[in-house]
Design an enzyme around this catalytic site. Sequence first.
Site, PDB file in Angstrom:
ATOM      1  N   HIS A   1       0.833  -1.197   0.000  1.00  0.00           N
ATOM      2  CA  HIS A   1       0.000   0.000   0.000  1.00  0.00           C
ATOM      3  C   HIS A   1       0.872   1.254   0.000  1.00  0.00           C
ATOM      4  O   HIS A   1       2.081   1.189   0.137  1.00  0.00           O
ATOM      5  CB  HIS A   1      -0.921   0.015   1.227  1.00  0.00           C
ATOM      6  CG  HIS A   1      -0.187   0.013   2.530  1.00  0.00           C
ATOM      7  ND1 HIS A   1       0.140  -1.149   3.193  1.00  0.00           N
ATOM      8  CD2 HIS A   1       0.322   1.018   3.279  1.00  0.00           C
ATOM      9  CE1 HIS A   1       0.792  -0.851   4.298  1.00  0.00           C
ATOM     10  NE2 HIS A   1       0.929   0.460   4.375  1.00  0.00           N
ATOM     11  N   ARG A   2       0.209   2.374  -0.166  1.00  0.00           N
ATOM     12  CA  ARG A   2       0.790   3.697   0.036  1.00  0.00           C
ATOM     13  C   ARG A   2      -0.239   4.486   0.817  1.00  0.00           C
ATOM     14  O   ARG A   2      -1.248   3.934   1.245  1.00  0.00           O
ATOM     15  CB  ARG A   2       1.165   4.367  -1.291  1.00  0.00           C
ATOM     16  CG  ARG A   2       0.018   4.530  -2.269  1.00  0.00           C
ATOM     17  CD  ARG A   2       0.531   5.036  -3.621  1.00  0.00           C
ATOM     18  NE  ARG A   2      -0.474   4.901  -4.649  1.00  0.00           N
ATOM     19  CZ  ARG A   2      -1.108   5.925  -5.222  1.00  0.00           C
ATOM     20  NH1 ARG A   2      -0.839   7.159  -4.848  1.00  0.00           N
ATOM     21  NH2 ARG A   2      -2.003   5.716  -6.153  1.00  0.00           N
TER      22      ARG A   2
END
Length: 133
Positions: free
Chosen positions: A45-46
């Site tokens: 993820h970011r």
Amino acid sequence: MAYQVDLKTFTDDRGNLTVIEKVIPFDVKRIFYIYGVDDSIRGGHRHYQTVQAAVCLRGRCAIYNQDGAKEQIFELNSPDQCLILEPKDWHQMFDFSDDAILMVLASEYFDATDYIYEPYLKHDSIRELTAGQ
């Protein structure tokens, strides 16, 4: 893009003292650590807002990072190395040694709506991307 900083370490015959001071570009609101990892890939993820600082306190691990323009793999294998991950840095942690302890300092409290799970680029797997490294 993510970048590494060296943490100031004082060494004498009594051992080592590593300090995290004036190198983290944010106020720390959350600390968590990852350990006991099998051959799983963590992360993926970011963020919209959260900046993170990752330190492998024990053992080693690798962090794959992409920011939409560049891909890079960082090896963390010393407690005096710190990886700063910007919100735009989509990342995966992998290749943990059996004794690895990865501590992460975060600029924000946990908020599920801050996570973006879609990577910039599609790969079948991190294992395929890192084969032969």
